[in-house]
Motif scaffolding. Structure first.
Motif, mmCIF file in Angstrom:
data_model
loop_
_atom_site.group_PDB
_atom_site.id
_atom_site.type_symbol
_atom_site.label_atom_id
_atom_site.label_comp_id
_atom_site.label_asym_id
_atom_site.label_seq_id
_atom_site.Cartn_x
_atom_site.Cartn_y
_atom_site.Cartn_z
ATOM 1 N N VAL A 50 -5.463 2.404 -8.021
ATOM 2 C CA VAL A 50 -5.484 3.668 -7.283
ATOM 3 C C VAL A 50 -6.822 3.701 -6.555
ATOM 4 O O VAL A 50 -7.865 3.924 -7.170
ATOM 5 C CB VAL A 50 -5.326 4.878 -8.223
ATOM 6 N N LYS A 99 -9.503 4.529 0.852
ATOM 7 C CA LYS A 99 -8.516 3.547 1.297
ATOM 8 C C LYS A 99 -7.885 2.922 0.054
ATOM 9 O O LYS A 99 -8.554 2.735 -0.965
ATOM 10 C CB LYS A 99 -9.261 2.465 2.077
ATOM 11 N N ASN A 100 -6.620 2.579 0.147
ATOM 12 C CA ASN A 100 -5.960 2.075 -1.060
ATOM 13 C C ASN A 100 -6.565 0.775 -1.568
ATOM 14 O O ASN A 100 -6.566 0.507 -2.762
ATOM 15 C CB ASN A 100 -4.441 1.945 -0.850
ATOM 16 N N ASN A 101 -7.101 -0.059 -0.666
ATOM 17 C CA ASN A 101 -7.531 -1.379 -1.142
ATOM 18 C C ASN A 101 -9.044 -1.517 -1.321
ATOM 19 O O ASN A 101 -9.562 -2.629 -1.402
ATOM 20 C CB ASN A 101 -6.985 -2.489 -0.242
ATOM 21 N N THR A 145 1.209 5.575 -0.386
ATOM 22 C CA THR A 145 0.593 6.897 -0.469
ATOM 23 C C THR A 145 1.525 7.797 -1.267
ATOM 24 O O THR A 145 2.726 7.840 -1.001
ATOM 25 C CB THR A 145 0.363 7.480 0.936
ATOM 26 N N GLU A 179 -3.725 7.052 -3.224
ATOM 27 C CA GLU A 179 -3.398 5.856 -2.448
ATOM 28 C C GLU A 179 -3.460 4.658 -3.380
ATOM 29 O O GLU A 179 -4.472 4.415 -4.038
ATOM 30 C CB GLU A 179 -4.366 5.683 -1.283
ATOM 31 N N LEU A 180 -2.356 3.922 -3.431
ATOM 32 C CA LEU A 180 -2.241 2.807 -4.362
ATOM 33 C C LEU A 180 -2.211 1.470 -3.635
ATOM 34 O O LEU A 180 -1.614 1.349 -2.561
ATOM 35 C CB LEU A 180 -0.946 2.917 -5.180
ATOM 36 N N SER A 181 -2.842 0.511 -4.242
ATOM 37 C CA SER A 181 -2.756 -0.865 -3.764
ATOM 38 C C SER A 181 -2.181 -1.711 -4.886
ATOM 39 O O SER A 181 -2.752 -1.788 -5.971
ATOM 40 C CB SER A 181 -4.151 -1.361 -3.379
ATOM 41 N N GLY A 217 0.856 -1.179 0.000
ATOM 42 C CA GLY A 217 0.000 0.000 0.000
ATOM 43 C C GLY A 217 0.893 1.231 0.000
ATOM 44 O O GLY A 217 1.750 1.376 0.873
#
Lengths: 404, 404, 404, 404
Positions: free
Chosen positions: A235, B243-245, A187, A254-256, A185
């Motif tokens: 994203v 939230k990223n996920n 940011t 925010e990336l996953s 995760g």
């Protein structure tokens, strides 16, 4: 005494709590376990709970359930739908929902403990039950380990856990090897220069910078990953600006990220950073983007031998057709840390929570993705039964398989 | 009695308030005006104020100042920089700053009123002073009109107003005809389908939909507007996800559009809507985007005759070089509504607040956009003097020109 | 003897030739001018022509017409529409069309020369007629200058030229100062890595790199140029790849940039290069893009005094309403070089070629851009008359104004 | 008599021909096969060849090689590199290269036929050798079938074929089930409106439309396909415009799509069309895009039983380590049509052409994609030996396994 598990599930579902804020949830669990005669330690890893049943010689089996909800506005239409609010880490009031089914995990583990307490004469060994906080932050298991959970309780011979998922109720999905993806995760803060909405030329527009970055990130999966490999670049959030006529000074993404292993992880991270930095350069940004890793989750790898053994146990208990290989899931988990730190095998399985007829119709109609809400969707809701009964039985069968 | 205007300005600067929340500001103004012996009506158009000086026969001149601050985190480094917080319409706590200089407008008008009160023997007629709220929402003048301000006070023969801007201190910018652009503020909600960050295929990703929309909107100005025409399509805010996920279910964009006239307005609006709808279609959205107009501002058009007359008065007062034609500004104002509704002329001018040497250096170095912060920037701050004195004098000269 | 100008125009229209290939065109012109008794030098600046009429003492007036067509497939439906083919610099066979009206320019200048020859008793001085090649490459006037045209002919006291344009027939558009934009033509080669269409991960895809570059270039005009300034960034051609299942190794873009002056030129070029390089970096390109300037055109600036004088002459000849200020055009010209090199005034005007009723209807309907094809459109075609007669008269009136 | 296969390979490599233009190639093959005493039919499916060896009773085995080169400029630096030119379907002169190794396929099959002719006493049955044209257009096998190849020759009991690939020399890659992806080739024409490069607002810019389409197409693979599934959306060519200062009227894209099966095919095609149409709508196009399917290739599915049998034969011939499962390839083939139409099994395998040490170093360094050129790359070149010898042996072993 028999715990009304359905009432427990409905109560938890109505009162979800965000990560590391699971205090009401913890209180409810403690009350039930205490009635079972168990001693419960609270506050392990901030809001986690641990209890154990020591029942003579034999292996030590850890059963783990996670407890936290998500900042999602429930739209299931259930009469026990959540209307809860919470405060997220940024101080924002957000809706909260058990959109990932952790309420089902908790209820199942409470039910399994009751069953194991009531059948002590049938088994020997030690069961340690871990109610973990903050799985959704990828931070709860590490917090419990940092708090000494592996030292203060009998160390596991095996770690077991389960997750409710959009398979048909009655079906278990488990595979040896990589069961869930590794994940990071991130940011990302993109730095522009703010100004008046009518004078874009006096600014470095971070909204356009963010949009270009999101579009360019798509090309990593579409062009740079072998089409036969698994990779996800999501994203999950994008935030910039407070008002239509002010160009803000920065944007936050925010990336996953998901990948099957650490080698792929390194490659994807390098590509993601390359794209982010280049898009800032394309905007003429005067400051390079700030990239922070919020959490890193390892792949969830099921021990080959233990998985084979457990698969056999499930098939004996529920029938040969009850277990399928669901393939690797692109979702991720932090349950692995318990087993990795202890150096012992892990088995983590999925069980179905969808009405089988609805599932079959969706498969037949090719509308699975549309009609069967997945975890994290505002429409996600397992059918209460037989999902809950099976959640309990799964844990009992699994624990008994590895106990004496 | 003499009001300490510099102290007033610093006080207002330290305590900015968001649109329609200017209650402390109003209180401060009322206290000063009351000391001048003026009667002030509060709550006109929610948080607006009106006072008047009736001084024999003669024309009715309206002087207007706006009062509200902006949700910007001040970064000027001034010792009187704002650290204020406010609650925006979405209920979010935000920083607040006088990033558009309305504190200077208020202080100047208070100072001008004092001067006019003290020089009553030199002029005759009526001055109506309007302290307008919520200019930044494009809503304050309409709110005051809806509240009857044009009926309950002597109707204007002319409406006058001024705005501090990044010209050199000592310079006034004004032109006959279109002085400021027309504008619309839109809110766009893009509807996708939420889900787990690891399973994008089960969702309709609104973050990607929003990013593609932002990028495609750029092509309106770059390809569809005559390069010789003025048009601005700003996406001032973009928000999706918590939230990223979790892939969220929707994304929100706030747009600020600018054009010189209503004909251009219709064309640009049609193009913006076309792009937004098509990009949702490209995403396979199951619901068309929701597009809401938050406010519509007319072009600010200076009366030709009155502007020529006022320009002459300024040149006599401050020197021939003191007035420049700054061209049309792409910013917008709601001051026009007072004059439009009353059917009388308007003159709205700009006056400089930048240290002349700093301005000249920036021009020479070609770094004007970088070194001289514009309105709405977190670095915007007029030099206190001579900006404040000139703000007062501008109003006095202008009012006297149109009074008997 | 009277030249059939309409037949000449139709003949030229049917037989357009690409830049620096205007040999048939030159032959036709030479034949007519020779019949008038004029001596014509061929091959000046490769395919250009020059002739002169020396008629006693007096000023030297240069009249310039350009001769080349464009690689456009004519779609006007005219019975004299072009079906010609040509070979472009890349060796590709392309359709050719007089899509910019240079056939009208040539015919008008031939007609004007006939008139001036036949009215020698009415004027004195020298007329130099320049039939310039390769205006569309921005290269013809420089080629003629390099070939010594300014040294081998009487140096001009003034340079005059005209362009047919989508104004109503009968209307002349001219303004003092900047009449047409400065321009650069760039060729950009983006270097990727080729491979099989089914294995994108083994390549660096130049098609995606090119697409991202084109999208990002849009943000220069939409975000980085003052909305009140004129700038155009056009990607006029994009070429990559030969086959769907081969990812090519590179992509080629051709850009046309426009700006009002050299200061803006420097800024836009810097931004364009920044974006191109950053997008290559975002793709992970192993080689930076190759950027070549194909031509640079200065702004076309009309001499203030001479333009005022000529405007008066036109108004006397054609009526007060016959001249309008069309604003700055974003198109560009290389006619300026003749006047710049000679250090003398230039006046370059536009004259209308659209049926006035059709024009008025389009204006009324707000469909000017759709219904009135512009220069370079496959539908561009001036109405033959009165456009041609006025083209002749314009030149005669203008030449006579500056001759004795 | 022994054919000098290395010389044959080098000759073919130096003289590649585009699809359906393989006439010189055919002549060379005919000459060699005639020397072996075989009768060869030419012109089957335009430029294809067929020969057969009837050798008593027994199964009929078809051996297929494809013959065509690609429009790629060879950059291998080999002393026998191609400098050939060809004319592509659009009439454009293009470089040609055996960038997919079909020269190796042809040479291997010629060598295998010589071996089978010379060892007739060791086997019985019938071998049919098919030299197929235009594999790169996905059109050659259908052309041969349309020309009656299945009716005019002994129908196969099995169809065998092979492809050289970037595996280490000495290694065969083959798997039962889906060996290669299904594929479609699409041509898309985007319709805009042309005009002058300086007047974008009077046009509908097809270059921007094309760029936006390419960027949006990326989101299909990145967001709409299950990350665990295989899908490729390649835009292999993009063409629009002839000149920097003319905005063209249309743009052409050529797409290559890949998927494992027909169900995925339908989904991806629907998404691709949705994106293309929506992006045209976003541009305000007045005509919907024209989408044409150039070819459709089925998945290449290896018969399970025959593949197992052949794998055993290869292992006996070359060692247990000589065969690997390379996974499904995202490339596609039209060889399937022969087996599908005949209703018989197919086995299609890959064999390595990379120096094993170079391959091992690239794997160790994680630089496989960079250092080992893939098919269709301008750097693609198998090492001549042992690749060629093994190409011959593979075919002989395989044919003999299925002959009596």
């Amino acid at each position: 005494m028999t715990i009304d598990l359905e009432a427990l599930y409905v109560d938890l579902h109505k009162h979800p709590e965000l990560s590391f804020q699971e205090t009401r949830t913890a209180g409810v669990i403690v009350r039930h376990l205490t009635e079972l005669g168990l001693e419960v330690e609270e506050g392990v890893g901030r809001t986690g709970l641990v209890t154990s049943i020591v029942n003579g010689d034999g292996p030590v089996v850890w059963l783990r359930a996670d407890m936290d909800g998500l900042p999602v506005q429930e739209q299931t239409g259930l009469d026990y739908a959540s209307t809860a609010k919470g405060t997220d880490p940024a101080g924002l009031e957000v809706p909260v929902m058990h959109a990932c089914g952790h309420d089902m995990h908790v209820s199942s583990l409470v039910g399994a403990l009751e069953r194991l307490v009531n059948t002590k004469s049938d088994w020997s060994g030690t069961v340690v039950a871990v109610f973990q906080p903050a799985e959704e932050y990828g931070a709860g298991s590490k917090a419990m380990i940092a708090d000494g959970v592996l030292d203060r309780y009998p160390r596991p011979d095996i770690v077991l856990g389960q997750h409710v998922t959009p398979l048909p109720a009655g079906v278990i999905g488990v595979r040896p090897g990589t069961q869930m993806a590794a994940s990071d995760g991130l940011t990302v803060v993109l730095h522009g220069r703010g100004g008046h909405g009518s004078r874009p030329h006096s600014t470095i527009d971070p909204v356009v910078m963010a949009a270009a970055t999101v579009m360019r990130l798509q090309t990593i999966v579409s062009r740079e990953i072998d089409p036969r490999d698994v990779a996800v670049v999501t994203v999950g959030s994008i935030h910039a600006g407070l008002k239509n006529n002010i160009i803000p000074a920065e944007a936050k993404l925010e990336l996953s990220l998901r990948y099957p292993n650490d080698e792929a992880r390194a490659k994807v991270l390098e590509k993601v950073e390359r794209v982010i930095r280049a898009e800032a350069a394309a905007s003429g940004a005067e400051q390079t983007p700030t990239i922070t890793t919020d959490h890193t989750l390892p792949p969830t790898i099921n021990d080959e031998t233990a998985t084979a053994r457990l698969t056999g146990a499930f098939q004996r208990a529920f029938g040969d057709d009850s277990v399928v290989d669901p393939g690797m899931f692109t979702g991720s988990e932090d349950v692995s840390w318990f087993a990795r730190e202890a150096g012992v095998p892990l088995v983590f399985w999925f069980w179905g929570g969808v009405d089988p007829k609805k599932f079959a119709d969706a498969v037949a109609g090719g509308t699975l993705d549309r009609d069967v809400p997945t975890n994290h969707s505002p429409y996600f809701a397992p059918v209460l039964q037989p999902t809950l009964d099976r959640g309990v039985e799964n844990l009992v069968v699994a624990a008994r398989e590895f106990l004496a």
